[in-house]
Design an enzyme around this catalytic site. Structure first.
Site, mmCIF file in Angstrom:
data_model
loop_
_atom_site.group_PDB
_atom_site.id
_atom_site.type_symbol
_atom_site.label_atom_id
_atom_site.label_comp_id
_atom_site.label_asym_id
_atom_site.label_seq_id
_atom_site.Cartn_x
_atom_site.Cartn_y
_atom_site.Cartn_z
ATOM 1 N N GLU A 462 -20.464 21.062 11.696
ATOM 2 C CA GLU A 462 -19.591 21.346 10.549
ATOM 3 C C GLU A 462 -18.204 21.644 11.092
ATOM 4 O O GLU A 462 -17.371 20.763 11.178
ATOM 5 C CB GLU A 462 -20.156 22.522 9.750
ATOM 6 C CG GLU A 462 -19.498 22.698 8.388
ATOM 7 C CD GLU A 462 -20.249 23.688 7.520
ATOM 8 O OE1 GLU A 462 -19.647 24.131 6.531
ATOM 9 O OE2 GLU A 462 -21.409 24.020 7.832
ATOM 10 N N TRP A 526 -11.554 29.280 -2.991
ATOM 11 C CA TRP A 526 -11.233 28.255 -2.000
ATOM 12 C C TRP A 526 -9.884 27.605 -2.327
ATOM 13 O O TRP A 526 -8.974 27.619 -1.499
ATOM 14 C CB TRP A 526 -12.368 27.232 -1.939
ATOM 15 C CG TRP A 526 -13.503 27.729 -1.099
ATOM 16 C CD1 TRP A 526 -13.808 27.339 0.177
ATOM 17 C CD2 TRP A 526 -14.480 28.730 -1.456
ATOM 18 N NE1 TRP A 526 -14.900 28.040 0.640
ATOM 19 C CE2 TRP A 526 -15.331 28.895 -0.337
ATOM 20 C CE3 TRP A 526 -14.711 29.494 -2.591
ATOM 21 C CZ2 TRP A 526 -16.392 29.797 -0.330
ATOM 22 C CZ3 TRP A 526 -15.776 30.400 -2.597
ATOM 23 C CH2 TRP A 526 -16.599 30.549 -1.484
ATOM 24 N N GLU A 738 -22.548 34.681 9.458
ATOM 25 C CA GLU A 738 -22.336 34.005 8.174
ATOM 26 C C GLU A 738 -23.077 34.725 7.058
ATOM 27 O O GLU A 738 -22.552 34.906 5.960
ATOM 28 C CB GLU A 738 -22.810 32.561 8.273
ATOM 29 C CG GLU A 738 -22.611 31.747 7.017
ATOM 30 C CD GLU A 738 -22.988 30.292 7.208
ATOM 31 O OE1 GLU A 738 -22.540 29.454 6.425
ATOM 32 O OE2 GLU A 738 -23.747 29.989 8.168
ATOM 33 N N HIS A 759 -18.947 33.600 12.183
ATOM 34 C CA HIS A 759 -18.361 33.199 10.911
ATOM 35 C C HIS A 759 -17.464 34.357 10.474
ATOM 36 O O HIS A 759 -17.969 35.425 10.176
ATOM 37 C CB HIS A 759 -19.503 33.026 9.894
ATOM 38 C CG HIS A 759 -19.427 31.803 9.058
ATOM 39 N ND1 HIS A 759 -19.966 30.618 9.464
ATOM 40 C CD2 HIS A 759 -18.925 31.581 7.828
ATOM 41 C CE1 HIS A 759 -19.806 29.703 8.514
ATOM 42 N NE2 HIS A 759 -19.167 30.268 7.514
#
Length: 865
Positions: A462, A526, A738, A759
């Site tokens: 990713e 986001w 994460e 993360h």
């Protein structure tokens, strides 16, 4: 007594070689006596010919001061000095001269074209990388030389057998179709009169390598692997020789048969030729290059430092598995790669595997998903060799070595830490060792995920520039490091990749995301990076230029989400991730949070609209400031009407809902106090365990503090049962995870697909450690004014924070001694601050060192011992 200029910086700091602007901004830090204040500055510019110009500016500003001279031209090199005058009439000495040199500012400056091997472009053909080279002759001594270099792919350049620079994975990752960085190197000392050779290793990198999920995508930006370089050599007799990549170069298949950011690298040393970039070597197998295309208008100078090796870490433990392999523990989850020194027979393969965790003594690699993270070197049998891969990077704490010849010596292996080489600017320490380790974990996750772009994780298939992750984390990152250039560059790609209707991609640079992320839909938290991250850079670094540059992008986002919300000003439709990775969400559905995702979306609608109004105000766009400010008020009223009972309770009775409502100013006065009370009650009912995901984590402790529940905020942050921040520390975590429970209490790994051990998003709590525990927060852009407001609690007996601001170092240090609170603060020249003491006293301070003492309330004094 006058001040002294101690640090003259150009743009975002670092060596000012190859600047991409003809009008670089200047900043300086000062050392001066107590009470000294700047009233003007004199800036001197000296050209190569020795001519000098000066400019006097009547200003007390020291940060990102506009260039006062005519535009610089391409390749122009000057020396800049400053001296300042105080309000008392004193004049400082001149600063040391700082060299300033521009790069190639015009497309017409470029002669270079991309060159590479004539193989590997078509699917199913030989995909091996190439090396490219060219020999040339200089018939006079060299006065100065510059190499302007980039690539389709990633590269390392060599001249006469010596590596150029120490940057890694250059030119980094941008939206390549619109922006491809080139870097400028001073290579004067590498060239000789007579025969010379320039060459480059090439690797797939982000340009041609595999990117994305579920197997990913190749060739997203092109199929060629090409070097782009322009070597300009000024000879002592005044002539300039230009050696640019063109059809006179030659190529050969590299001894690196494969390199990928996810999968690692394979290198056969038997195929290597150490003399390939040295003049006079007898070489064969080199063929003419293929010349590709590139619009030189898309070649841009970098605004950020390159990726470099910044530290080396030795293994702290090793053991042999039943299979005969060696496993190394480096004691720290890090991002980089291994360097080994080994001696073995020709043809022996040594394989290196990487992982973040072990289980039952073996590497646990499921969390890598489809990333092989495997490096293989084949020895050529001519004695000891030191080797590391060139064009890959891994996230790991543990490594497994297969094929090692003879007895293994752990001293033969070192982990080299790689990340964007930003200046560290933030430090924190307290009397609680768990809290200190938590802060260290945040620091390491920042380093590991700032590899040219701000990524979500460094280990699996990713490693993308998720916009929401950096949006919530940017305040913390901006305290710890000077990331102004890096995030400013990344925001330019965000604007480039933004859809025509204003939709911000989930990750930047944009790549195909598969069915989960395509077609791109606007998502709160986001997409709000378009507005809120530029504001963070302005707030923390004083850079109004980034607000101006990102204005169209920010406005397009806000206009889009206002359209989606409609006349009722509530954003209650479309796909939303909401409070992503709330610990209550099931492993297979991280978006299924306790807080209504549309409550989160509407809260962010208000927050971004409010900040767009503030941005307009800074930029002098008065009509926009008025308009968006009024709309933000409408959104706030709509939020209260839809998602609260009008008395401080939210329809989602959850920590994130109250945190957002309080911190985003959606509820105020008595409503905010009631909301804070309910938030504190929820935290207590949860046994002080955290119950927030990405959206709620940055705001929950600040909201408790703001509403008079600082003790409950300490209880939350210092809790050790799962889920909590210190649970990860107690479970041996050395980076931020994460998931709150990436590792379960029984020591097994969470079964969810989204399970990374590095993360940074949940590490956003460190901003509360800085601002509330240490008591350091900016009260004006660039930290020109500082709020010192440490809030003791949690049984801590001392805490401190330091931040290297654009003006200089700011610090706050407190301790408790027999019921008394002792505080020492320090400010650099050019700044001022307000100091809040626990007894309610507020004191105004100017630069210098200041000490305070007050009696603590009895409960706090007793709790701290």
């Amino acid at each position: 007594m006058s001040a002294t200029v101690i640090d003259l910086r150009i743009e975002h700091g670092g060596p000012a070689l190859g600047l991409g602007t003809p009008r670089p901004r200047l900043s300086w830090r000062l050392d001066g006596p107590s009470g000294w204040r700047q009233s003007s500055v004199e800036i001197a510019l000296e050209t190569r010919s020795g001519a000098t110009r000066t400019s006097v500016l009547e200003t007390d500003e020291q940060v990102l001061v506009a260039w006062p001279f005519a535009d610089l031209g391409s390749r122009e090199r000057v020396l800049v000095r400053v001296r300042v005058t105080g309000v008392d009439g004193s004049v400082s000495p001149w600063s040391d001269p700082t060299p300033v040199e521009t790069g190639l500012l015009l497309p017409t400056d470029w002669q270079a074209r991309p060159v590479g091997g004539a193989w590997g472009e078509a699917p199913g053909t030989d995909r091996r990388p190439s090396r490219v080279r060219r020999g040339f002759r200089l018939d006079a001594p060299v006065a100065a030389a510059r190499l302007y270099a980039s690539a389709h792919g990633v590269f390392e350049a060599e001249i006469n057998g010596a590596r150029v620079g120490d940057d890694e994975l250059s030119p980094g990752w941008t939206s390549y179709g619109s922006r491809l960085r080139y870097r400028t190197h001073d290579v004067t000392e590498l060239l000789v009169e007579g025969d010379n050779v320039i060459g480059a290793w090439l690797g797939d990198g982000w340009y041609r390598g595999r990117l994305g999920f579920n197997g990913g995508y190749h060739d997203l930006y092109g199929t060629d692997l090409s070097f782009i370089a322009q070597l300009e050599v000024d000879l002592v007799d005044g002539r300039r020789v230009v050696v640019a990549t063109d059809d006179r170069w030659e190529a050969r298949v590299s001894p690196i048969s494969f390199s990928g950011l996810y999968d690692g690298e394979r290198h056969d040393l038997r195929l290597d030729d150490d003399a390939w970039s040295i003049a006079g070597a007898d070489l064969d197998g080199w063929t003419p290059v293929t010349v590709a295309g590139r619009d030189p208008a898309t070649l841009v100078a970098p605004e950020q430092p390159p990726v470099r090796c910044t530290e080396e870490v030795r293994p702290v433990e090793h053991w042999r598995t039943p299979r005969g392999t060696v496993v190394l523990d480096f004691g720290q989850n890090l991002v980089g790669r291994l360097r080994i020194t080994v001696d073995g027979e020709a043809g022996r393969e040594i394989t290196l595997h990487h992982a973040e965790v072990v289980q039952d003594g073996e590497l646990y690699r499921r969390t890598l998903r489809l990333a092989a993270a495997e490096d293989v070197v084949t020895l050529r049998g001519d004695g000891p060799v030191t080797w590391e891969p060139r064009f890959t990077v891994h996230g790991f704490r543990y490594a497994e070595i297969t094929g090692w010849p003879g007895d293994f010596d752990p001293a033969a292996v070192v982990a080299r830490v790689l990340h964007t080489d930003m200046e560290r600017t933030g430090w924190f320490e307290s009397s609680d060792t768990g809290l200190n380790r938590l802060h260290e974990n945040v620091l390491w996750s920042t380093r590991g995920n700032f590899v040219d772009i701000p990524t979500d994780c460094p280990q699996r298939d990713e490693r993308l520039g998720w916009t929401g992750d950096i949006q919530v984390f940017a305040p913390t990152a901006s305290f710890l490091f000077d990331c102004s250039g890096m995030l400013g560059s990344w925001l330019q790609d965000l604007a480039i990749d933004q859809l025509p209707d204003g939709t911000v991609p989930w990750f930047v640079p944009r790549i195909p995301g598969g069915p989960s992320w395509e077609p791109i839909e606007p998502g709160a938290v986001w997409g709000d990076a378009a507005v809120l991250t530029p504001w963070t850079l302005y707030e923390r670094f004083g850079d109004a230029g980034v607000l101006a540059r990102q204005w169209d992008s920010a406005k397009a986002w806000v206009d889009l989400i206002l359209e989606r919300a409609g006349e009722d000003r509530v954003w209650d439709e479309g796909f939303q991730l909401g409070d992503w990775l709330d610990p209550a969400a099931p492993p297979d559905d991280p978006a299924d949070a306790l807080t209504d995702r549309h409550l989160v979306a509407t809260a962010y609608l208000h927050w971004s609209t409010r900040h767009l109004a503030l941005t307009a105000e800074v930029l002098g766009r008065d009509d926009d400031a008025t308009r968006y400010g009024a709309i933000a008020d409408e959104v706030r009223a709509a939020f209260v009407g839809r998602y609260t009972d009008g008395r401080g309770r939210t329809t989602s009775d959850a920590q994130t809902a109250y945190g957002l409502a309080v911190e985003f100013g959606l509820i105020e006065g008595e409503e905010a106090r009631a909301g804070g009370d309910r938030l504190a009650q929820l935290v207590a009912e949860a046994g002080n365990r955290i119950a927030t995901g990405f959206a709620g984590t940055p705001v929950v402790a600040p909201a408790l503090t703001r509403t008079g529940h600082v003790d409950r905020a300490y209880d939350l942050v210092l809790e050790r049962s799962c889920p909590s921040w210190l649970y990860t520390v107690d479970m041996g975590g050395t980076t931020i995870w994460e998931r709150w429970d990436s590792m379960l209490p029984d020591g097994t790994v969470n079964p969810g697909e989204m399970t990374s051990f590095n993360h940074y998003a949940l590490g956003a709590v460190a901003d509360w450690l800085h601002s509330t525990v240490a008591g350091l927060a900016p009260a004006a852009p660039g930290w020109r004014r500082v709020r010192f407001a440490p809030r003791p609690g949690g049984g801590l007996t001392h805490a401190s924070g330091r931040h290297l601001s654009p003006y200089g170092e700011i610090s706050s240090e407190w301790r408790i001694d027999r019921g008394a609170f002792l505080l020492t603060v320090a400010l650099p020249v050019g700044t001022s601050g307000s100091v809040w003491l626990p007894d309610g006293t507020t004191v105004e301070v100017r630069h210098g060192r200041h000490e305070f003492r007050c009696e603590l309330p009895t409960a706090a004094g007793e709790a701290a011992g």
